[in-house]
Design a protein around this motif. Structure first.
Motif, PDB file in Angstrom:
ATOM      1  N   TRP A 283       0.836  -1.214   0.000  1.00  0.00           N
ATOM      2  CA  TRP A 283       0.000   0.000   0.000  1.00  0.00           C
ATOM      3  C   TRP A 283       0.865   1.255   0.000  1.00  0.00           C
ATOM      4  CZ3 TRP A 283      -3.907  -1.414  -2.138  1.00  0.00           C
ATOM      5  CH2 TRP A 283      -4.732  -2.451  -1.719  1.00  0.00           C
ATOM      6  N   LEU A 284       1.986   1.171   0.721  1.00  0.00           N
ATOM      7  CA  LEU A 284       2.893   2.331   0.765  1.00  0.00           C
ATOM      8  C   LEU A 284       3.455   2.606  -0.637  1.00  0.00           C
ATOM      9  CD1 LEU A 284       4.355   4.440   2.559  1.00  0.00           C
ATOM     10  CD2 LEU A 284       6.236   2.792   2.727  1.00  0.00           C
ATOM     11  N   ALA A 285       3.867   1.542  -1.300  1.00  0.00           N
ATOM     12  CA  ALA A 285       4.414   1.692  -2.665  1.00  0.00           C
ATOM     13  C   ALA A 285       3.339   2.254  -3.597  1.00  0.00           C
ATOM     14  CB  ALA A 285       4.914   0.351  -3.174  1.00  0.00           C
ATOM     15  N   LEU A 286       2.119   1.765  -3.419  1.00  0.00           N
ATOM     16  CA  LEU A 286       1.011   2.245  -4.258  1.00  0.00           C
ATOM     17  C   LEU A 286       0.747   3.732  -3.991  1.00  0.00           C
ATOM     18  CD1 LEU A 286      -0.846   0.959  -6.357  1.00  0.00           C
ATOM     19  CD2 LEU A 286      -2.541   0.636  -4.573  1.00  0.00           C
ATOM     20  N   LYS A 287       0.784   4.082  -2.708  1.00  0.00           N
ATOM     21  CA  LYS A 287       0.574   5.487  -2.330  1.00  0.00           C
ATOM     22  C   LYS A 287       1.640   6.382  -2.982  1.00  0.00           C
ATOM     23  CE  LYS A 287       0.669   8.644   1.574  1.00  0.00           C
ATOM     24  NZ  LYS A 287       0.525   8.869   2.999  1.00  0.00           N
ATOM     25  N   LEU A 288       2.889   5.944  -2.911  1.00  0.00           N
ATOM     26  CA  LEU A 288       3.974   6.731  -3.527  1.00  0.00           C
ATOM     27  C   LEU A 288       3.771   6.850  -5.041  1.00  0.00           C
ATOM     28  CD1 LEU A 288       7.091   5.466  -1.540  1.00  0.00           C
ATOM     29  CD2 LEU A 288       5.944   7.680  -1.348  1.00  0.00           C
ATOM     30  N   GLY A 289       3.300   5.763  -5.619  1.00  0.00           N
ATOM     31  CA  GLY A 289       3.015   5.774  -7.060  1.00  0.00           C
ATOM     32  C   GLY A 289       1.942   6.798  -7.400  1.00  0.00           C
ATOM     33  N   TYR A 290       0.882   6.829  -6.609  1.00  0.00           N
ATOM     34  CA  TYR A 290      -0.201   7.794  -6.840  1.00  0.00           C
ATOM     35  C   TYR A 290       0.309   9.224  -6.665  1.00  0.00           C
ATOM     36  CZ  TYR A 290      -4.294   4.826  -7.420  1.00  0.00           C
ATOM     37  OH  TYR A 290      -5.223   3.965  -7.933  1.00  0.00           O
ATOM     38  N   ILE A 291       1.088   9.437  -5.589  1.00  0.00           N
ATOM     39  CA  ILE A 291       1.598  10.797  -5.339  1.00  0.00           C
ATOM     40  C   ILE A 291       2.491  11.236  -6.500  1.00  0.00           C
ATOM     41  CG2 ILE A 291       3.149  12.146  -3.844  1.00  0.00           C
ATOM     42  CD1 ILE A 291       1.928  10.585  -1.477  1.00  0.00           C
ATOM     43  N   LEU A 292       3.299  10.310  -6.997  1.00  0.00           N
ATOM     44  CA  LEU A 292       4.165  10.623  -8.135  1.00  0.00           C
ATOM     45  C   LEU A 292       3.326  11.003  -9.363  1.00  0.00           C
ATOM     46  CD1 LEU A 292       7.153  10.636  -9.115  1.00  0.00           C
ATOM     47  CD2 LEU A 292       6.739   8.331  -9.972  1.00  0.00           C
ATOM     48  N   ALA A 293       2.244  10.245  -9.577  1.00  0.00           N
ATOM     49  CA  ALA A 293       1.364  10.536 -10.726  1.00  0.00           C
ATOM     50  C   ALA A 293       0.745  11.927 -10.586  1.00  0.00           C
ATOM     51  CB  ALA A 293       0.276   9.475 -10.822  1.00  0.00           C
ATOM     52  N   PHE A 294       0.264  12.269  -9.387  1.00  0.00           N
ATOM     53  CA  PHE A 294      -0.321  13.595  -9.180  1.00  0.00           C
ATOM     54  C   PHE A 294       0.739  14.696  -9.315  1.00  0.00           C
ATOM     55  CE2 PHE A 294      -3.855  11.242  -7.230  1.00  0.00           C
ATOM     56  CZ  PHE A 294      -4.913  11.892  -7.831  1.00  0.00           C
ATOM     57  N   LEU A 295       1.959  14.380  -8.880  1.00  0.00           N
ATOM     58  CA  LEU A 295       3.057  15.346  -8.994  1.00  0.00           C
ATOM     59  C   LEU A 295       3.365  15.613 -10.474  1.00  0.00           C
ATOM     60  CD1 LEU A 295       4.987  16.858  -7.009  1.00  0.00           C
ATOM     61  CD2 LEU A 295       6.647  15.062  -7.479  1.00  0.00           C
ATOM     62  N   VAL A 296       3.422  14.541 -11.244  1.00  0.00           N
ATOM     63  CA  VAL A 296       3.675  14.683 -12.690  1.00  0.00           C
ATOM     64  C   VAL A 296       2.563  15.512 -13.322  1.00  0.00           C
ATOM     65  CG1 VAL A 296       3.773  13.405 -14.877  1.00  0.00           C
ATOM     66  CG2 VAL A 296       5.056  12.587 -12.909  1.00  0.00           C
ATOM     67  N   TYR A 297       1.328  15.256 -12.879  1.00  0.00           N
ATOM     68  CA  TYR A 297       0.201  16.005 -13.446  1.00  0.00           C
ATOM     69  C   TYR A 297       0.303  17.490 -13.084  1.00  0.00           C
ATOM     70  CZ  TYR A 297      -4.193  17.129 -15.450  1.00  0.00           C
ATOM     71  OH  TYR A 297      -5.132  17.678 -16.266  1.00  0.00           O
ATOM     72  N   MET A 298       0.751  17.761 -11.851  1.00  0.00           N
ATOM     73  CA  MET A 298       0.893  19.157 -11.442  1.00  0.00           C
ATOM     74  C   MET A 298       1.941  19.871 -12.315  1.00  0.00           C
ATOM     75  SD  MET A 298       1.955  20.834  -7.878  1.00  0.00           S
ATOM     76  CE  MET A 298       3.608  21.003  -8.482  1.00  0.00           C
ATOM     77  N   VAL A 299       3.031  19.164 -12.606  1.00  0.00           N
ATOM     78  CA  VAL A 299       4.062  19.752 -13.486  1.00  0.00           C
ATOM     79  C   VAL A 299       3.456  20.037 -14.866  1.00  0.00           C
ATOM     80  CG1 VAL A 299       6.269  19.303 -14.647  1.00  0.00           C
ATOM     81  CG2 VAL A 299       5.981  18.671 -12.254  1.00  0.00           C
TER      82      VAL A 299
END
Lengths: 79, 229
Positions: A17-33
């Motif tokens: 779940w932690l890895a999945l959470k980091l994956g989601y945060i990374l995706a949202f971060l990429v979207y913000m960029v």
């Protein structure tokens, strides 16, 4: 499980779940960029071609960025 | 100023006069462009300036100004890709918007905890919004101008790269119109290929409405400039 190699032991349910959470945060971060790039792009476009929709298009770009930032924060807090 | 008559409440000639009188009369711009406006009037007597911001074909567009425009340059005709060319991405956008409805029939995210399911939907709708916004911007800001001096193609190839191609009217060597396919024929749009003696050998007006009319205007403008010397 104790006899399993360390690599396999990593895959506990919490870590998954932690890895999945980091994956989601990374995706949202990429979207913000991406949203920042869209704002830059709109500025470039509006400076190149002036029309009566300039203000509205700029506002949409900034709103889009605001939503992307809020979504990133939500992902960090909720997940 | 020659007699420019358009059958509308606000004739194109008047709009041109207003635009010119704002800042350019002193520079003799009015005199410089009056002949070209005559040519425009003779080729498209029925066309009126369009104040609709989404217009794809407008003579003397009243609210548009490009940063590459020179002080003595007047936009005579503005073109964008035909509205019908947006159908593809509009449909894709609609499908993307409605795609989460599939989840009520096929619970694909069921294995995830509720908070992950919610954030997946948020991410999906963000991506959909980004897609629609990008496609719209790409259409809206890709414009073609025929001015009293040049033909100009303004395009934004990707997120932060812009391409502006232009050639002087006198440098135009050949103009070809291609309307290819059932849908372009049905909706009267196509490509106008302009061969030039400029640094860029070809300028293409892509999928523009009334391409024959635009090409005819360019030909007449070229003839006018040749005559004028």
């Amino acid at each position: 499980m104790d006899s399993a190699p360390p690599f396999v032991q990593f895959f506990t349910i919490e870590n998954v779940w932690l890895a999945l959470k980091l994956g989601y945060i990374l995706a949202f971060l990429v979207y913000m960029v991406f949203a920042v790039v869209v704002v830059t792009q709109i500025r470039l476009m509006v400076n190149t071609l002036h029309c009566q929709m300039d203000g509205l298009i700029k506002t949409v770009g900034w709103l889009h960025l605001a939503v992307a930032i809020l979504a990133l924060l939500a992902a960090i807090l909720i997940l | 100023m020659p007699n420019v008559v358009y059958d509308a409440n606000k004739p194109a000639g008047d709009v041109a006069d207003e635009k010119l009188s704002e800042k350019d009369q002193a520079e003799g711009k009015q005199e410089a462009s009056s002949g070209e406006i005559d040519v425009l009037n003779s080729v498209m007597p029925e066309e009126k300036p369009q104040s609709n911001p989404f217009t794809t074909f407008s003579v003397l567009p009243p609210y548009i100004h490009a940063d590459v425009q020179k002080s003595d340059e007047v936009i005579l005709l503005m073109l964008r890709r035909h509205v019908i060319t947006n159908v593809g991405w509009v449909l894709t956008g609609l499908i993307m918007l409605l795609a989460p409805l599939v989840l009520s029939f096929f619970p694909l995210l069921e294995a995830l905890p509720g908070r992950f399911q919610g954030m997946t939907l948020v991410l999906w709708y963000l991506i959909t919004t980004g897609f629609i916004l990008e496609q719209f911007l790409s259409w809206y800001f890709h414009v073609f101008f025929i001015t009293n001096r040049r033909v100009i193609d303004i395009d934004f190839l990707n997120l932060i790269y812009k391409s502006i191609t232009s050639a002087k009217i006198q440098q135009i060597q050949d103009i070809t119109v291609r309307v290819k396919g059932v849908i372009p024929s049905l909706f009267n749009y196509g490509n106008v290929y302009i061969q030039t003696a400029a640094a860029t050998p070809e300028i293409r007006f892509d999928k523009v409405p009334q391409p024959k009319k635009a090409a005819r205007f360019l030909n007449e403008l070229l003839a006018y400039h040749s005559k004028k010397g």
